[in-house]
Design a protein around this motif. Structure first.
Motif, short mmCIF file in Angstrom:
data_model
loop_
_atom_site.label_atom_id
_atom_site.label_comp_id
_atom_site.label_asym_id
_atom_site.label_seq_id
_atom_site.Cartn_x
_atom_site.Cartn_y
_atom_site.Cartn_z
N ALA A 141 10.90 55.43 26.03
CA ALA A 141 11.44 55.78 27.35
C ALA A 141 10.71 55.03 28.45
CB ALA A 141 11.34 57.28 27.56
N SER B 194 18.05 61.19 36.76
CA SER B 194 17.87 62.33 35.87
C SER B 194 19.14 63.18 35.81
CB SER B 194 16.65 63.16 36.28
OG SER B 194 16.79 63.57 37.61
N ALA C 259 21.13 61.47 33.31
CA ALA C 259 20.47 61.20 32.02
C ALA C 259 21.30 61.63 30.80
CB ALA C 259 19.09 61.84 31.99
N PRO C 260 21.90 62.85 30.80
CA PRO C 260 22.67 63.24 29.62
C PRO C 260 23.82 62.28 29.34
CG PRO C 260 22.38 65.10 31.12
CD PRO C 260 21.88 63.89 31.83
N ARG D 53 22.50 58.98 27.98
CA ARG D 53 22.13 59.08 26.56
C ARG D 53 23.37 58.99 25.68
NH1 ARG D 53 17.56 61.89 27.62
NH2 ARG D 53 18.61 63.85 28.02
N ARG D 54 24.43 59.68 26.13
CA ARG D 54 25.67 59.63 25.34
C ARG D 54 26.22 58.20 25.30
NH1 ARG D 54 29.34 63.83 27.88
NH2 ARG D 54 31.08 62.64 27.02
N GLN E 114 24.52 55.47 25.49
CA GLN E 114 23.67 54.69 24.61
C GLN E 114 24.06 54.95 23.15
OE1 GLN E 114 19.55 55.55 25.04
NE2 GLN E 114 18.95 53.42 24.87
N GLY E 115 24.33 56.24 22.86
CA GLY E 115 24.73 56.61 21.51
C GLY E 115 26.03 55.94 21.12
#
Lengths: 263, 290
Positions: free
Chosen positions: A103, B276, B279-280, B283-284, B286-287
């Motif tokens: 991170a 932030s 952020a969720p 992340r998705r 990136q997945g």
């Protein structure tokens, strides 16, 4: 929707070409104007290479170009070495705090360079380093490093570790395994990472702007200060060279990496 | 694959990781901490100057509405540029992911991404050459109408928006393209065969599935645009005062570093809040890309 409405996909393709024209037209215009004889960009167009000749005669620009190249080459060497080592460790070992380390690669990329650059200026003054080429170099390496780790890591992700086991079971020494199995697999990622590092440094303006001393500027900083004084075809000429160099480096990088796209 | 650490491995891992992270600490994380410290000082502590801890620099932000107005102006600029990038970029990403196949797609994808990685300063300058009075755009407009055309776009807020959209558009196309590419064509086929019309497919299937990529692109555009100063300086002229240019001034013209540090830190806080919050979704995205 391959066959979903002929006119709609034709419209979409036309839109894509329009966007490409939007992306490239100003660059082409700028490059053409660098070959226009008029010092005031007057049309009609009259071909001339005088602005390039002027560039060559301009010692300040030559010095800045050389400085930019040296800093970019040094940045590339340091960032690639450090980045590959880190990528290898992040790929190979499982340990606590690994997610945090991964991170931590993102702040240098995600935080606007204005903030990073001014923070570096404050800190480097605080520790007595001040402004100048060493400060610029330290900053560039920090900005390029995360890109190298990410690109090399992406390459390593497709590595099959049983290859190493096979080599070991056939009696290869650890050094032999690294040199003949692991490193050749990494190589395209390393080359792509190095070229990205070069591009990040060679094109970097914001951080260099805050860290370079006046009279000790990199090429982009010199271009910026010249633009602020007024537009001249000489700036077009040096800009055309700069964009030519960085596009060449990136086209080379594209041969070794897919820019995150699956192809 | 990652293996649990053996006896010698911990040392080897540390040896490989330390140089890189030491460098990042010295060049990014310590400077950011130093900036926070600096923003709390009354004066730059150089050459034996007197200084003490104070909140004055942050009070200065709230004392007049100059800074808040400029921050709001920068946030609005960020929203405008992001919206334009999304609206222009989404159809491109769609065509690239679903209409064009094979080698043509590879080539076009590279063409879209190439300018993004090349020199942003030079690209902004190229717009100055196009938009300036009597420049290429005026000349082009003159071809379609009679007489001398002066659009006079350079040194206007519009010029700043054009330059920034040009700078960041490839980001949105890239992230959206990755998300769209991950949508299985047979899913769309299935929806169609069950009688869904084009609009329903878009609203109920394509849009929700591509949203993470779209949002990631939007954040990646919004954050740097809010912190931009070079583009407004070159293309904005006297309309070019934004929050970023005020921070630049504190460091290169006014030399009030503590105030500059406080303003930088306020910008960083805004940026971190946005990152932030996103952020969720990031992340998705990136997945989906992995």
């Amino acid at each position: 929707m391959r066959e979903g409405g002929g006119w709609l996909s034709r419209l979409g393709v036309a839109w894509l070409w329009a966007v490409l024209a939007f992306l490239y037209a100003p660059i082409v215009v700028m490059a053409l104007m660098s070959f226009n004889a008029s010092p005031f960009y007057q049309l009609p167009f009259a071909f001339s290479t005088r602005w390039y000749a002027d560039l060559w005669a301009n010692a300040e620009i030559r010095a800045a170009a050389l400085r930019s190249l040296v800093i970019a080459a040094t940045t590339t060497a340091i960032a690639t070495a450090l980045g590959c080592a880190a990528a290898l460790a992040l790929f190979r070992y499982a340990f606590r705090g690994k997610a945090l380390l991964q991170a931590l690669l993102f702040p240098p990329i995600a935080i606007p360079w204005l903030i990073t650059g001014t923070a570096m200026l404050i800190f480097f003054f605080g520790v007595g380093l001040g402004r100048g080429a060493p400060a610029v170099l330290i900053g560039h390496v920090a900005l390029a490093l995360p890109y190298v780790v990410i690109v090399v890591n992406a390459r390593l992700a497709s590595f099959d570790p049983t290859l190493e086991e096979a080599a070991r079971s056939l009696g290869a020494s650890p050094w032999m395994v690294a040199r003949r199995v692991t490193l050749p697999w990494m190589a395209p990622g390393v080359v792509a990472g190095a070229l990205f590092a070069f591009a990040v440094s060679f094109d970097q303006f914001v951080v260099s702007y805050f860290l370079a001393r006046p009279g000790d500027a990199t090429l982009p900083v010199l271009i910026y200060t010249s633009i602020r004084k007024g537009f001249t075809p000489e700036i077009n000429a040096v800009s055309t060279i700069v964009i030519g160099v960085s596009m060449a480096a990136l086209l080379a990088a594209a041969r070794f990496s897919n820019f995150g796209g699956r192809r | 694959m990652a293996q649990p650490l053996g006896p010698g491995d911990a040392r080897r891992a540390a040896l490989l990781l330390t140089p890189a992270y030491l460098w990042l600490t010295a060049a990014v994380f310590l400077p950011l901490s130093a900036m926070l410290f600096f923003s709390l000082l009354s004066d730059a502590p150089f050459r034996g100057a007197d200084w003490r801890f104070t909140l004055d620099n942050y009070r200065a932000f709230f004392a007049t509405d100059v800074y808040a107005t400029l921050l709001w102006k920068s946030l609005r600029l960020g929203l405008t540029v992001t919206a334009l990038c999304v609206v222009i970029g989404f159809p491109c990403a769609w065509v690239l992911a679903k209409t064009i196949r094979g080698r043509a797609r590879e080539a076009l994808f590279l063409l879209i991404i190439l300018p993004f990685w090349s020199n942003s300063l030079v690209r902004v300058f190229s717009w100055a050459i196009v938009l300036r009075g009597n420049g290429a755009l005026d000349w082009l407009a003159g071809l379609f109408s009679s007489g001398d055309v002066r659009l006079g776009l350079l040194f206007t807020p519009t010029a700043v928006v054009i330059g920034l959209v040009h700078s960041y558009l490839p980001y949105v196309i890239l992230t959206t393209y990755l998300a769209l590419q991950a949508i299985d064509d047979t899913l769309i086929e299935a929806a169609r065969s069950m009688g869904a019309d084009r609009r329903t497919i878009f609203r109920r299937l394509v849009l929700p599935l591509s949203l993470p990529g779209l949002a990631a692109g939007a954040v990646l555009v919004f954050v740097p645009v809010v912190g931009s100063f070079m583009e407004p300086r070159i293309l904005g002229g006297r309309f070019g005062a934004y929050f970023g240019t005020v921070i630049e001034d504190q460091f290169v013209a006014v030399f009030n570093w503590p105030l500059g540090a406080a303003l930088s830190f306020i910008l960083l806080a805004v940026v971190l809040a946005i990152l932030s919050a996103a952020a969720p979704v990031l992340r998705r995205a990136q997945g989906a890309a992995a």
